[in-house]
Design a protein around this motif. Structure first.
Motif, PDB file in Angstrom:
ATOM      1  N   GLU A 180      -9.017  -5.606   2.532  1.00  0.00           N
ATOM      2  CA  GLU A 180      -8.447  -6.498   1.202  1.00  0.00           C
ATOM      3  C   GLU A 180      -8.158  -5.258   0.394  1.00  0.00           C
ATOM      4  O   GLU A 180      -7.409  -5.398  -0.160  1.00  0.00           O
ATOM      5  CB  GLU A 180      -9.117  -7.521   0.968  1.00  0.00           C
ATOM      6  CG  GLU A 180      -8.438  -8.464   2.136  1.00  0.00           C
ATOM      7  CD  GLU A 180     -10.369  -9.711   1.940  1.00  0.00           C
ATOM      8  OE1 GLU A 180      -9.287 -11.259   2.019  1.00  0.00           O
ATOM      9  OE2 GLU A 180     -11.090 -10.098   1.166  1.00  0.00           O
ATOM     10  N   LYS A 181      -9.138  -4.481  -0.176  1.00  0.00           N
ATOM     11  CA  LYS A 181      -9.757  -3.720  -0.860  1.00  0.00           C
ATOM     12  C   LYS A 181      -8.579  -2.383  -0.775  1.00  0.00           C
ATOM     13  O   LYS A 181      -8.205  -2.117  -1.981  1.00  0.00           O
ATOM     14  CB  LYS A 181     -11.235  -3.002  -1.398  1.00  0.00           C
ATOM     15  CG  LYS A 181     -11.793  -2.530  -1.927  1.00  0.00           C
ATOM     16  CD  LYS A 181     -13.084  -1.900  -1.872  1.00  0.00           C
ATOM     17  CE  LYS A 181     -13.256  -1.144  -3.277  1.00  0.00           C
ATOM     18  NZ  LYS A 181     -14.316  -0.670  -2.700  1.00  0.00           N
ATOM     19  N   SER A 191      -3.211 -13.927   8.595  1.00  0.00           N
ATOM     20  CA  SER A 191      -3.057 -15.416   7.975  1.00  0.00           C
ATOM     21  C   SER A 191      -2.881 -16.161   8.908  1.00  0.00           C
ATOM     22  O   SER A 191      -2.459 -17.258   8.581  1.00  0.00           O
ATOM     23  CB  SER A 191      -2.371 -15.244   6.470  1.00  0.00           C
ATOM     24  OG  SER A 191      -1.313 -14.716   6.415  1.00  0.00           O
ATOM     25  N   LEU A 243      -3.483  -8.213   7.352  1.00  0.00           N
ATOM     26  CA  LEU A 243      -4.426  -9.606   6.496  1.00  0.00           C
ATOM     27  C   LEU A 243      -2.662 -10.672   6.265  1.00  0.00           C
ATOM     28  O   LEU A 243      -3.693 -11.718   7.112  1.00  0.00           O
ATOM     29  CB  LEU A 243      -4.506  -9.173   5.426  1.00  0.00           C
ATOM     30  CG  LEU A 243      -5.091  -7.598   5.079  1.00  0.00           C
ATOM     31  CD1 LEU A 243      -5.817  -7.626   4.061  1.00  0.00           C
ATOM     32  CD2 LEU A 243      -6.750  -8.722   6.036  1.00  0.00           C
ATOM     33  N   GLU A 244      -1.589  -9.992   6.740  1.00  0.00           N
ATOM     34  CA  GLU A 244      -1.137 -11.313   6.523  1.00  0.00           C
ATOM     35  C   GLU A 244      -0.638 -11.651   7.960  1.00  0.00           C
ATOM     36  O   GLU A 244      -0.289 -13.205   7.901  1.00  0.00           O
ATOM     37  CB  GLU A 244       0.275 -10.404   5.873  1.00  0.00           C
ATOM     38  CG  GLU A 244       1.013 -11.596   5.763  1.00  0.00           C
ATOM     39  CD  GLU A 244       2.970 -11.593   5.555  1.00  0.00           C
ATOM     40  OE1 GLU A 244       3.691 -11.655   4.736  1.00  0.00           O
ATOM     41  OE2 GLU A 244       2.941  -9.945   5.384  1.00  0.00           O
ATOM     42  N   VAL A 254     -12.651  -7.064   7.250  1.00  0.00           N
ATOM     43  CA  VAL A 254     -11.174  -7.405   6.483  1.00  0.00           C
ATOM     44  C   VAL A 254     -11.592  -7.396   5.135  1.00  0.00           C
ATOM     45  O   VAL A 254     -10.332  -7.154   4.163  1.00  0.00           O
ATOM     46  CB  VAL A 254     -11.304  -9.603   6.995  1.00  0.00           C
ATOM     47  CG1 VAL A 254     -10.497  -9.748   5.531  1.00  0.00           C
ATOM     48  CG2 VAL A 254     -11.106  -9.913   8.279  1.00  0.00           C
ATOM     49  N   LYS A 255     -13.057  -7.252   4.060  1.00  0.00           N
ATOM     50  CA  LYS A 255     -12.764  -6.844   3.521  1.00  0.00           C
ATOM     51  C   LYS A 255     -12.749  -5.445   2.935  1.00  0.00           C
ATOM     52  O   LYS A 255     -11.788  -5.579   1.448  1.00  0.00           O
ATOM     53  CB  LYS A 255     -14.732  -6.874   2.634  1.00  0.00           C
ATOM     54  CG  LYS A 255     -15.058  -8.618   2.174  1.00  0.00           C
ATOM     55  CD  LYS A 255     -16.442  -8.514   2.082  1.00  0.00           C
ATOM     56  CE  LYS A 255     -16.579 -10.343   0.910  1.00  0.00           C
ATOM     57  NZ  LYS A 255     -17.999  -9.978   1.421  1.00  0.00           N
ATOM     58  N   ALA A 299      -6.101  -3.341   0.497  1.00  0.00           N
ATOM     59  CA  ALA A 299      -4.108  -3.673   0.507  1.00  0.00           C
ATOM     60  C   ALA A 299      -4.564  -3.834  -1.179  1.00  0.00           C
ATOM     61  O   ALA A 299      -3.163  -3.597  -1.211  1.00  0.00           O
ATOM     62  CB  ALA A 299      -4.266  -4.791   0.569  1.00  0.00           C
ATOM     63  N   ARG A 300      -4.690  -4.131  -2.071  1.00  0.00           N
ATOM     64  CA  ARG A 300      -4.677  -4.172  -3.368  1.00  0.00           C
ATOM     65  C   ARG A 300      -5.192  -2.523  -3.866  1.00  0.00           C
ATOM     66  O   ARG A 300      -4.590  -2.923  -5.186  1.00  0.00           O
ATOM     67  CB  ARG A 300      -5.938  -5.222  -4.411  1.00  0.00           C
ATOM     68  CG  ARG A 300      -6.652  -6.439  -3.729  1.00  0.00           C
ATOM     69  CD  ARG A 300      -7.124  -6.428  -5.019  1.00  0.00           C
ATOM     70  NE  ARG A 300      -8.654  -6.366  -4.836  1.00  0.00           N
ATOM     71  CZ  ARG A 300      -9.771  -6.729  -3.722  1.00  0.00           C
ATOM     72  NH1 ARG A 300      -9.341  -7.054  -2.944  1.00  0.00           N
ATOM     73  NH2 ARG A 300     -11.341  -6.348  -4.060  1.00  0.00           N
ATOM     74  N   ALA A 321      -2.483  -4.866   3.435  1.00  0.00           N
ATOM     75  CA  ALA A 321      -1.946  -6.068   4.028  1.00  0.00           C
ATOM     76  C   ALA A 321      -1.102  -6.800   4.945  1.00  0.00           C
ATOM     77  O   ALA A 321      -1.281  -7.727   4.854  1.00  0.00           O
ATOM     78  CB  ALA A 321      -0.681  -5.973   2.880  1.00  0.00           C
TER      79      ALA A 321
END
Lengths: 222, 222
Positions: free
Chosen positions: B214-215, B160, B156-157, B210-211, B217-218, B153
């Motif tokens: 993201e997975k 961004s 990814l942050e 990235v995918k 991080a969720r 997470a």
């Protein structure tokens, strides 16, 4: 002092090495609940269990405990001396699960022997490998646990067919019922015994915690 | 033949022992996807990785794989010789994750050296302990996994907030952000790299999947 014969490398030590080990080591009593070792900063040394039971476990950051394995009389507790084992990068706790008598071996003395004697070094290797195997078994249980639930269900079913909590079944027979190997069933039954679910004796076993077995059989553990 | 210097005990062998090891060992190529070792019945020996990447993993009864650790150039793969390690009671598979060149050491030759040389025996001990530590780390991840999700997470942050997939951050800085220790973050980043999520270089890292991040991080992984 014939409990030293529990240790396979004893006969391969020189008289001088035996004397060094005897002089440095001492017997101690550890009441139930005592914590003998707290993580890698606590380089306490090895324990040769004479009586009682030690538990080796980890504690997560959130305080969740996980039992890795247990040590019984004649077992040597190695990870309480993890400071002398290059490559061990995790922390374990060791506590007395029963009132325990054990011989304590200081880490520096053991390390000296490991560096001199191929017998000590190879035996240490075997101990680390055995502990590693215990953890691999546990991880498989955690990820793929099925046999524990199936075994618990089978024991409860057998119990409903007999009178009392005592079942006259060999590990071989149970393995046959479950389509598993005897060694696998034996290992699981020992685990159940360690958890207090059953009590094992030759050719029979007693269910000592039916509620826990029922919970396990429903697959609701953890 | 100077890749033998990768092995810390090389200098401690006698000339005769070195000659025995050299004579028995041979270099081989293993194309990506090749399985080099299948469980304990397959006593293939050790591999010293020269180029490429090996994956050591278990397969559950249901066919579910679990990666235990990876081996990179200069690493010695020991568990493919588990038959010579008393106490190892579990099966692993070893496959080439990339096209790999490795020196193969027959198990009997290595076992002979282990029984003669305290340096070989103690180094073996260190290898087993390191592999054991990798598995303990993995189990902690499985049971208490949080840092991986938090790290994913965070990455990814940061992404961004910057342009492109490249982040100029040291492991120290990331650890600071996550309230963790640098070593812990480094280990997790290496794990991410092994999984192909990121690519690491000095003082920076690139997000390469990235995918998957993201997975993670969720918290939906596994």
């Amino acid at each position: 002092m014939d409990f030293w014969s529990y240790i396979p490398f004893w006969d391969k030590l020189s008289e001088e090495q035996k004397a060094r080990l005897l002089t440095a080591s001492g017997e101690g009593s550890h009441p139930k609940g005592e914590i003998l070792h707290r993580g890698s900063l606590d380089c306490v040394g090895l324990f040769l269990v004479l009586e009682g039971q030690l538990r080796v476990y980890t504690v997560s950051e959130e305080g969740k405990e996980l039992t890795l394995y247990r040590l019984f009389p004649r077992d040597l507790c190695l990870l309480s001396a993890s400071c002398i084992l290059r490559g061990i990068e995790f922390d374990v706790m060791v506590s007395a699960e029963e009132d325990t008598r054990a011989i304590h071996i200081p880490p520096d003395v053991y390390q000296g022997l490991m560096e001199e004697s191929v017998a000590v070094s190879n035996y240490t290797n075997e101990l680390v490998s055995t502990n590693f195997s215990d953890v691999m078994w546990l991880m498989d249980q955690i990820l793929n646990k099925k046999l524990d639930a199936r075994l618990a269900a089978f024991l409860l079913e057998e119990r409903s067919l007999t009178e009392g909590e005592s079942l006259n079944l060999t590990h071989e027979q149970i393995a046959g019922h479950l389509g598993s190997a005897r060694e696998v069933v034996t290992r699981m039954l020992r685990h159940f015994q360690g958890e207090g679910y059953v009590s094992l004796s030759r050719g029979s076993l007693r269910l000592t915690d039916v509620k826990a077995l029922e919970k396990l059989a429903r697959g609701s553990e953890r």
